[in-house]
Design an enzyme around this catalytic site. Structure first.
Site, PDB file in Angstrom:
ATOM      1  N   GLU A  39      -5.180   7.515   0.061  1.00 33.53           N
ATOM      2  CA  GLU A  39      -5.645   6.899   1.320  1.00 33.53           C
ATOM      3  C   GLU A  39      -4.632   6.990   2.468  1.00 33.53           C
ATOM      4  O   GLU A  39      -4.997   7.349   3.580  1.00 33.53           O
ATOM      5  CB  GLU A  39      -5.991   5.415   1.077  1.00 33.53           C
ATOM      6  CG  GLU A  39      -6.356   4.709   2.382  1.00 33.53           C
ATOM      7  CD  GLU A  39      -6.753   3.250   2.204  1.00 33.53           C
ATOM      8  OE1 GLU A  39      -6.818   2.764   1.061  1.00 33.53           O
ATOM      9  OE2 GLU A  39      -7.004   2.598   3.240  1.00 33.53           O
TER      10      GLU A  39
ATOM     11  N   ASP B  99       0.851  -1.200   0.000  1.00 29.27           N
ATOM     12  CA  ASP B  99       0.000   0.000   0.000  1.00 29.27           C
ATOM     13  C   ASP B  99       0.888   1.252   0.000  1.00 29.27           C
ATOM     14  O   ASP B  99       0.671   2.189  -0.780  1.00 29.27           O
ATOM     15  CB  ASP B  99      -0.879   0.066   1.265  1.00 29.27           C
ATOM     16  CG  ASP B  99      -1.795  -1.129   1.439  1.00 29.27           C
ATOM     17  OD1 ASP B  99      -3.009  -0.944   1.570  1.00 29.27           O
ATOM     18  OD2 ASP B  99      -1.290  -2.274   1.457  1.00 29.27           O
TER      19      ASP B  99
ATOM     20  N   LYS C 113     -15.601  -5.431  -6.353  1.00 34.25           N
ATOM     21  CA  LYS C 113     -17.054  -5.647  -6.403  1.00 34.25           C
ATOM     22  C   LYS C 113     -17.676  -4.970  -7.624  1.00 34.25           C
ATOM     23  O   LYS C 113     -18.579  -5.513  -8.254  1.00 34.25           O
ATOM     24  CB  LYS C 113     -17.703  -5.165  -5.098  1.00 34.25           C
ATOM     25  CG  LYS C 113     -17.534  -6.209  -3.992  1.00 34.25           C
ATOM     26  CD  LYS C 113     -18.321  -5.886  -2.766  1.00 34.25           C
ATOM     27  CE  LYS C 113     -17.570  -5.092  -1.748  1.00 34.25           C
ATOM     28  NZ  LYS C 113     -16.423  -5.806  -1.166  1.00 34.25           N
TER      29      LYS C 113
ATOM     30  N   THR D  51      -6.952  -4.589   1.042  1.00 31.93           N
ATOM     31  CA  THR D  51      -5.737  -4.897   1.812  1.00 31.93           C
ATOM     32  C   THR D  51      -5.935  -6.111   2.712  1.00 31.93           C
ATOM     33  O   THR D  51      -5.046  -6.965   2.825  1.00 31.93           O
ATOM     34  CB  THR D  51      -5.309  -3.677   2.663  1.00 31.93           C
ATOM     35  OG1 THR D  51      -5.130  -2.571   1.781  1.00 31.93           O
ATOM     36  CG2 THR D  51      -4.015  -3.942   3.404  1.00 31.93           C
TER      37      THR D  51
HETATM   38  N1  LIG Z   1     -14.715  -0.183   8.098  1.00 38.49           N
HETATM   39  C1  LIG Z   1     -13.752   0.038   7.173  1.00 38.49           C
HETATM   40  N2  LIG Z   1     -12.554   0.504   7.553  1.00 38.49           N
HETATM   41  C2  LIG Z   1     -11.584   0.710   6.635  1.00 38.49           C
HETATM   42  N3  LIG Z   1     -11.722   0.496   5.308  1.00 38.49           N
HETATM   43  C3  LIG Z   1     -12.901   0.038   4.890  1.00 38.49           C
HETATM   44  C4  LIG Z   1     -13.971  -0.218   5.791  1.00 38.49           C
HETATM   45  N4  LIG Z   1     -15.002  -0.672   5.077  1.00 38.49           N
HETATM   46  C5  LIG Z   1     -14.580  -0.696   3.804  1.00 38.49           C
HETATM   47  N5  LIG Z   1     -13.312  -0.263   3.686  1.00 38.49           N
HETATM   48  C6  LIG Z   1     -12.542  -0.106   2.442  1.00 38.49           C
HETATM   49  O1  LIG Z   1     -13.420  -0.405   1.376  1.00 38.49           O
HETATM   50  C7  LIG Z   1     -13.001  -1.586   0.697  1.00 38.49           C
HETATM   51  C8  LIG Z   1     -14.225  -2.412   0.416  1.00 38.49           C
HETATM   52  O2  LIG Z   1     -14.739  -2.907   1.606  1.00 38.49           O
HETATM   53  P1  LIG Z   1     -15.221  -4.388   1.740  1.00 38.49           P
HETATM   54  O3  LIG Z   1     -14.226  -5.281   1.093  1.00 38.49           O
HETATM   55  O4  LIG Z   1     -15.402  -4.615   3.206  1.00 38.49           O
HETATM   56  O5  LIG Z   1     -16.518  -4.381   1.002  1.00 38.49           O
HETATM   57  C9  LIG Z   1     -12.047  -2.262   1.657  1.00 38.49           C
HETATM   58  O6  LIG Z   1     -11.166  -3.070   0.940  1.00 38.49           O
HETATM   59  C10 LIG Z   1     -11.390  -1.095   2.331  1.00 38.49           C
HETATM   60  O7  LIG Z   1     -10.446  -0.518   1.425  1.00 38.49           O
HETATM   61  P2  LIG Z   1      -8.841  -0.771   1.608  1.00 38.49           P
HETATM   62  O8  LIG Z   1      -8.626  -2.236   1.448  1.00 38.49           O
HETATM   63  O9  LIG Z   1      -8.288   0.052   0.501  1.00 38.49           O
HETATM   64  O10 LIG Z   1      -8.488  -0.246   2.962  1.00 38.49           O
HETATM   65 MG   LIG Z   2      -9.997   0.715  -0.502  1.00 38.00          MG
HETATM   66 MG   LIG Z   3      -7.084   0.700   3.715  1.00 35.95          MG
HETATM   67 MG   LIG Z   4      -6.440   0.906   0.186  1.00 35.23          MG
END
Ligand SMILES: Nc1ncnc2c1ncn2[C@@H]1O[C@H](COP(=O)(O)O)[C@@H](O)[C@H]1OP(=O)(O)O
Ligand SMILES: [Mg+2]
Ligand SMILES: [Mg+2]
Ligand SMILES: [Mg+2]
Length: 318
Positions: free
Chosen positions: A83, A60, A229, A134
């Site tokens: 981010e 990241d 998604k 991540t």
């Molecule tokens: N509660 C949370 N806290 C931090 N990041 C979140 C949260 N919910 C969703 N995300 C971010 O949105 C993306 C999609 O969420 P999910 O997979 O749960 O549907 C995650 O991969 C994460 O991005 P990232 O991986 O870039 O931190």
């Molecule tokens: Mg994300």
């Molecule tokens: Mg993240």
């Molecule tokens: Mg991210």
């Protein structure tokens, strides 16, 4: 004759800013993808927990440094929001070969939609998620991982790249430009026989489960990443993306929204309202009212009516 002079004027000016930004996004994403693959191959992910169920890795941090340094170098007056906010991720003193100056030639050849031709750097905010998914990345679920670069003009996400670093071991860039189209993949319609919804894998809880139950009868797929998604929708594996909870931020949805909208789909909050991607949202980037996205052939307004009914039912039963 008038058209002829317009053409000569355009050729003298070169490609419009939005097209150059999208072309840079594709080229930079290829490099950031290589950086992510290299970290995975070395095996030392350098995992940090930024909060509750909110991980960050060396991939990241390094991918973000490459992307942000490259954009700052080429477009010094464009607003950039990414981010990762820690000191290491913000260090833009990067190796020379991380500064990408190439512009993808296929994108540069695109006809920029008229409404975007006069856009200037001060109107643009680039929302960057250097590694989306991540949590899945740290568990070896590498197919869920994407790099997201969203080009936004004033309030709106108008162009974007969703990059899959682990697609067929070499990565691929899926892009979209609203008013022009999409590329890098084959747009497919979801099946007509049954409704398929895609939702979170790693942020699932009782409230989301209850909400999703209201959507039955249908098939639910649980995968990681906002970019991933939306890819399920674009590739015809799901009708809609349902995330009835806060958690995603603007950098999770800017690029996916742009690509999906360029394909004819829609992404909004639970009330059917668009999120704003203006630079003011940097202070409060949370997508407070969830994420609801639909395929081009699936009527978003009707879907949001269904969502509203489920919400009312849940409120009555509470
Ligand atoms: N509660 C949370 N806290 C931090 N990041 C979140 C949260 N919910 C969703 N995300 C971010 O949105 C993306 C999609 O969420 P999910 O997979 O749960 O549907 C995650 O991969 C994460 O991005 P990232 O991986 O870039 O931190
Ligand atoms: Mg994300
Ligand atoms: Mg993240
Ligand atoms: Mg991210």
């Amino acid at each position: 004759m008038h058209n002829f002079f317009c053409l000569v004027y355009k050729m003298a000016q070169g490609p419009a800013l939005v097209c150059r930004l999208l072309a840079s996004s594709v080229s930079v994403a290829h490099k950031a993808g290589k950086i992510i693959r290299d970290v995975m191959q070395k095996g030392d992910l350098g995992i940090i927990d930024k909060g509750e169920n909110d991980l960050q890795t060396e991939a990241d941090r390094s991918a973000q440094r490459c992307i942000v340094a490259s954009f700052k170098n080429l477009y010094p007056n464009v607003n950039i929001v990414a981010e990762e906010v820690d000191k290491i991720s913000q260090n833009l003193d990067v190796p020379a070969d991380w500064l990408i100056t190439d512009l993808d030639p296929k994108i540069l050849d695109l006809e920029c939609p008229k409404s975007l031709q006069g856009v200037t750097e001060d109107q643009v905010t680039i929302w960057i998620d250097p590694l989306d998914g991540t949590s899945e990345f740290t568990k070896g679920l590498i197919d869920h991982v994407t790099i997201l670069i969203g080009v936004c003009v004033n309030d709106e996400a108008v162009a974007g790249v969703i990059y899959q670093p682990f697609w067929q071991n070499r990565g691929r860039a899926l892009w979209g430009l609203v008013g022009s189209g999409v590329g890098g993949f084959e747009l497919k319609e979801p099946p007509q026989t049954k409704k398929v919804y895609v939702t979170t894998r790693s942020h699932y809880d009782k409230a989301i489960e209850k909400f999703i139950d209201g959507l039955k009868p249908c098939e639910i797929i649980r995968v990681g990443g906002a970019g991933n998604k939306v890819l399920y929708i674009l590739e015809g594996k799901a009708h809609a993306y349902v995330y009835p909870s806060a958690g995603c931020k603007r950098w999770d949805t800017a690029a996916p929204e742009a690509v999906l909208r360029a394909a004819g789909g829609e992404l909004t909050d639970v009330y059917g309202n668009k999120y704003s991607y203006s630079k003011e949202n940097e202070k409060d980037p949370l997508n407070k009212y969830g994420v609801f996205a639909t395929a081009p052939s699936y009527n978003h307004t009707e879907f949001m009516k269904l969502i509203s009914d489920i919400q009312s039912k849940n409120e009555k039963n509470d």
